[in-house]
Design an enzyme around this catalytic site. Structure first.
Site, mmCIF file in Angstrom:
data_model
loop_
_atom_site.group_PDB
_atom_site.id
_atom_site.type_symbol
_atom_site.label_atom_id
_atom_site.label_comp_id
_atom_site.label_asym_id
_atom_site.label_seq_id
_atom_site.Cartn_x
_atom_site.Cartn_y
_atom_site.Cartn_z
ATOM 1 N N ASP A 277 8.813 4.387 1.866
ATOM 2 C CA ASP A 277 9.923 5.284 1.559
ATOM 3 C C ASP A 277 11.089 4.485 0.971
ATOM 4 O O ASP A 277 11.687 3.662 1.671
ATOM 5 C CB ASP A 277 10.353 5.983 2.852
ATOM 6 C CG ASP A 277 11.223 7.202 2.611
ATOM 7 O OD1 ASP A 277 11.564 7.475 1.451
ATOM 8 O OD2 ASP A 277 11.572 7.874 3.594
ATOM 9 N N ASP A 278 11.384 4.694 -0.293
ATOM 10 C CA ASP A 278 12.483 4.007 -0.996
ATOM 11 C C ASP A 278 12.174 2.545 -1.295
ATOM 12 O O ASP A 278 13.088 1.746 -1.518
ATOM 13 C CB ASP A 278 13.800 4.079 -0.209
ATOM 14 C CG ASP A 278 14.462 5.449 -0.289
ATOM 15 O OD1 ASP A 278 13.876 6.359 -0.909
ATOM 16 O OD2 ASP A 278 15.558 5.611 0.270
ATOM 17 N N CYS B 112 11.969 11.709 -2.747
ATOM 18 C CA CYS B 112 10.768 11.694 -1.922
ATOM 19 C C CYS B 112 9.996 13.005 -1.798
ATOM 20 O O CYS B 112 8.795 13.038 -2.048
ATOM 21 C CB CYS B 112 11.077 11.117 -0.556
ATOM 22 S SG CYS B 112 12.503 11.790 0.268
ATOM 23 N N LYS C 167 6.006 10.254 7.914
ATOM 24 C CA LYS C 167 6.972 11.181 7.320
ATOM 25 C C LYS C 167 6.256 12.229 6.472
ATOM 26 O O LYS C 167 5.665 11.923 5.442
ATOM 27 C CB LYS C 167 7.971 10.383 6.473
ATOM 28 C CG LYS C 167 8.970 11.244 5.709
ATOM 29 C CD LYS C 167 9.987 10.387 4.989
ATOM 30 C CE LYS C 167 10.883 11.204 4.075
ATOM 31 N NZ LYS C 167 11.945 10.406 3.444
ATOM 32 N N HIS D 227 7.935 15.599 5.554
ATOM 33 C CA HIS D 227 9.070 16.009 4.708
ATOM 34 C C HIS D 227 8.753 17.172 3.782
ATOM 35 O O HIS D 227 9.287 17.277 2.676
ATOM 36 C CB HIS D 227 9.576 14.809 3.892
ATOM 37 C CG HIS D 227 11.001 14.971 3.440
ATOM 38 N ND1 HIS D 227 11.635 14.054 2.632
ATOM 39 C CD2 HIS D 227 11.913 15.959 3.667
ATOM 40 C CE1 HIS D 227 12.872 14.440 2.386
ATOM 41 N NE2 HIS D 227 13.057 15.598 3.016
ATOM 42 N N HIS E 121 13.632 3.310 4.193
ATOM 43 C CA HIS E 121 14.710 4.287 4.031
ATOM 44 C C HIS E 121 15.819 4.013 5.046
ATOM 45 O O HIS E 121 15.567 3.545 6.150
ATOM 46 C CB HIS E 121 14.143 5.689 4.237
ATOM 47 C CG HIS E 121 15.028 6.808 3.791
ATOM 48 N ND1 HIS E 121 16.179 7.166 4.469
ATOM 49 C CD2 HIS E 121 14.926 7.666 2.748
ATOM 50 C CE1 HIS E 121 16.735 8.198 3.851
ATOM 51 N NE2 HIS E 121 16.005 8.515 2.803
ATOM 52 N N ASP F 15 7.351 6.185 -2.694
ATOM 53 C CA ASP F 15 7.630 7.563 -3.092
ATOM 54 C C ASP F 15 8.654 7.678 -4.215
ATOM 55 O O ASP F 15 8.768 8.722 -4.855
ATOM 56 C CB ASP F 15 8.082 8.400 -1.888
ATOM 57 C CG ASP F 15 9.373 7.897 -1.258
ATOM 58 O OD1 ASP F 15 9.825 6.782 -1.583
ATOM 59 O OD2 ASP F 15 9.943 8.623 -0.413
ATOM 60 N N ASN F 16 9.439 6.626 -4.461
ATOM 61 C CA ASN F 16 10.419 6.643 -5.554
ATOM 62 C C ASN F 16 10.976 5.233 -5.691
ATOM 63 O O ASN F 16 10.556 4.311 -4.972
ATOM 64 C CB ASN F 16 11.552 7.645 -5.305
ATOM 65 C CG ASN F 16 12.157 7.600 -3.926
ATOM 66 O OD1 ASN F 16 12.014 8.528 -3.132
ATOM 67 N ND2 ASN F 16 12.831 6.507 -3.613
ATOM 68 N N LYS G 33 16.531 4.810 -7.624
ATOM 69 C CA LYS G 33 16.196 6.110 -7.041
ATOM 70 C C LYS G 33 17.126 7.194 -7.572
ATOM 71 O O LYS G 33 18.341 7.005 -7.663
ATOM 72 C CB LYS G 33 16.312 6.035 -5.520
ATOM 73 C CG LYS G 33 16.100 7.352 -4.795
ATOM 74 C CD LYS G 33 16.262 7.193 -3.297
ATOM 75 C CE LYS G 33 16.089 8.528 -2.565
ATOM 76 N NZ LYS G 33 16.213 8.386 -1.102
#
Length: 539
Positions: free
Chosen positions: A19-20, A58, A109, A111, A196, A255-256, A271
């Site tokens: 994540d991130d 995300c 996660k 989401h 994240h 995810d990004n 991001k």
């Protein structure tokens, strides 16, 4: 069976998502500051997808991962305020694999919705240990659940307080699941919430980077990634120990792009942007029984390709009537020539996407970019200019116009799939007897995460009857009035001094779509509550 497959049985599948984590946040990408030995080795053993694209944030990426479809088709347009809820009629890869005999699990996660029928456990995952909403430390957390070191997680929908670091907990659960189902085909989705924010990490992981003189936020991010690396190493060793390494397809991605300034391997943006630094993800995939490793593949690929790739590997066709936007990567991974293609990416804050804002169109050579706030697109030749320094739009008007037209067709197509009506959480369903509504999913012009924010929830009442509705909030000053509206019901009551809850019961509700509107009135100003709990009482 996969092109070039050398094994007759269906593979196990492990999909790991961070994540991130930016494209440059790995040693194998040329970062000489970070320590990621297990992921570096894994990347070199498998195939490195050097042109792998995701969404700028995300939830849209996760919707595409799970369905093989552009996120706008699924109802997911953003990351919070009710815009990250995926419609329950979307068919996930877990829902496709499970009827074919796969054991399915998610640890991390999700989401894409915290309430029935939007939860991972409602969308094909038989085992589910997840955080709520978009991250630990956000308003979706259960009360008291906001620490990476002692997170409150949902185990098949039941809140459980953990006493270990979240990334370690998720990996432990994945390893236990793999050991338990070693003799069955399994699909493990392991979407870590690291790195994240909030940047909480054991100090033994942060300190080596701080000792290098790196800024504290970078030291923490790199520490979180090194912890992920150690956990990925544990998981890969488990596959070896149970004899499933050769016929397990393992994929790793983010995810990004990176959140905040740090080393990006030279890529422009971060991001939230549609420049390469915002939408290019590390992509590593290994399946020794399916294709040879030790290679780099520069063909454009994207999040929408993950589901069709996993389905082809498993020999499972998509259900009739399900439109898949992606294409299987197995032919390219096996060395076959594949035709050029166009990929589309768009994201901006808001309840509905707006045509022509913050989008990108990507082919093998060209990339059209319309950044946020600009009034004309930019064109880059990524073969000659991979870091997007030289705008070629004026010099290549035909290419620019062709890609603009393609974007217009794509936007009209995905917009027409279902429109932008919100996905709705259900009240009164037997599958979730006590529903907790949080600020993650409320909507409205004043909706937000600040103390003075105010919002409402769009819901579906599963059955008519009487309900008990509990409002939860920080203890307000004396004289505060709590208010509730649901359909034709409206009531208010004085909040007892020092109280943090008010219960309205009975609240009559009629089956069908409804809006839950709670508030507290403090000195003439309406504010929202922190949580709303809804429980069906009687028909």
């Amino acid at each position: 069976m996969a092109v070039g497959c050398a094994h007759s049985s269906r593979p196990n599948i492990v999909l790991i998502v961070t994540d991130d984590q930016g494209y440059g946040d790995l040693g194998v990408q040329g970062n000489d500051k970070i320590r990621t030995p297990h992921l570096d080795a894994f990347a070199r053993q498998g195939v490195q997808l050097t042109r792998f694209y995701v969404s700028p944030v995300c939830s849209p990426t996760r919707a595409s991962l799970m369905t093989g479809r552009y996120n706008y088709r699924t109802g997911v347009v953003d990351t919070f305020l009710g815009r990250s809820l995926m419609h329950s009629d979307e068919v996930t890869v877990a829902e496709m694999l499970r009827p074919a005999g796969y054991r399915t699990a998610i640890f991390g996660k999700w989401h894409l919705g915290d309430n029935y029928p939007l939860r991972a456990m409602d969308q094909g995952f038989e085992e589910s240990l997840v955080i709520k909403g978009g991250g630990i430390g956000q308003p979706s957390d259960p009360p008291g659940g906001d620490s990476y070191f002692e997170p409150t997680l949902l185990d098949k929908g039941r809140a459980v307080k953990m006493k270990r670091y979240c990334t370690d907990v998720f990996t432990d659960a994945a390893i236990e699941f793999i050991r338990k189902h070693r003799d069955e085909p399994f699909f493990v989705y392991l979407p870590f919430n690291a790195p994240h924010s909030p940047l909480q990490v054991p100090d033994q992981y942060r300190k080596p980077y701080a000792d290098q003189g790196l800024p504290d936020n970078v030291a923490r991010v790199y520490g979180m990634i090194t912890n992920v690396d150690d956990n990925v190493g544990r998981l890969l060793r488990t596959l070896d120990e149970v004899g499933r390494q050769r016929n397990t397809l393992v994929m790793f991605m983010s995810d990004n792009g990176a959140q905040g300034p740090r080393w990006t391997a030279g890529l422009r943006g971060h991001k939230g942007t549609v420049f390469e630094g915002g939408i290019r993800s590390p992509g590593f995939i290994r399946w020794p029984a399916g294709f040879s490793g030790g290679r780099r593949l520069d063909k454009v690929a994207a999040h929408i390709d993950v589901t069709p790739t996993l389905l082809e590997a498993a020999g499972v066709p998509p259900p009739p009537g399900v439109k898949i936007d992606g294409r299987s990567l197995l032919p390219a991974l096996a060395g076959a020539a594949v035709p050029d293609r166009m990929l589309f990416v768009q994201w901006l804050r808001g309840e509905e996407p707006k045509r022509g804002q913050n989008y990108a169109v990507v082919t093998q050579r060209w990339k059209l970019v319309m950044p946020q706030g600009e009034d004309r697109p930019m064109l880059f030749d990524l073969q000659e200019d991979p870091v997007e320094k030289h705008d070629r739009a004026a010099a290549q008007p035909e290419v620019t116009a062709r890609m603009e037209r393609a974007y217009e067709r794509w936007f009209a197509d995905v917009s027409a799939t279902r429109g932008w009506a919100p996905a709705r959480m259900h009240l009164g369903a037997a599958q979730e007897e006590r529903v907790m509504l949080t600020r993650q999913d409320w909507r409205g012009p004043r909706a937000g995460w600040q103390p003075g924010s105010l919002g409402h929830w769009e819901v579906e009442v599963a059955r008519s009857g009487s309900y008990e509705v509990t409002l939860r909030f920080q203890a307000p000053p004396s004289g505060t009035v709590a208010q509730l509206k649901v359909g034709a019901f409206a009531s208010s009551t004085l909040v007892p001094t020092g109280a943090q809850t008010v219960v309205f019961s009975p609240v009559p509700m009629v089956a069908g779509s409804a809006r839950v509107e709670p508030s507290v009135l403090i000195e003439g100003q309406s504010r929202g509550v922190d949580y709303v709990e809804v429980r069906f009482v009687a028909p």
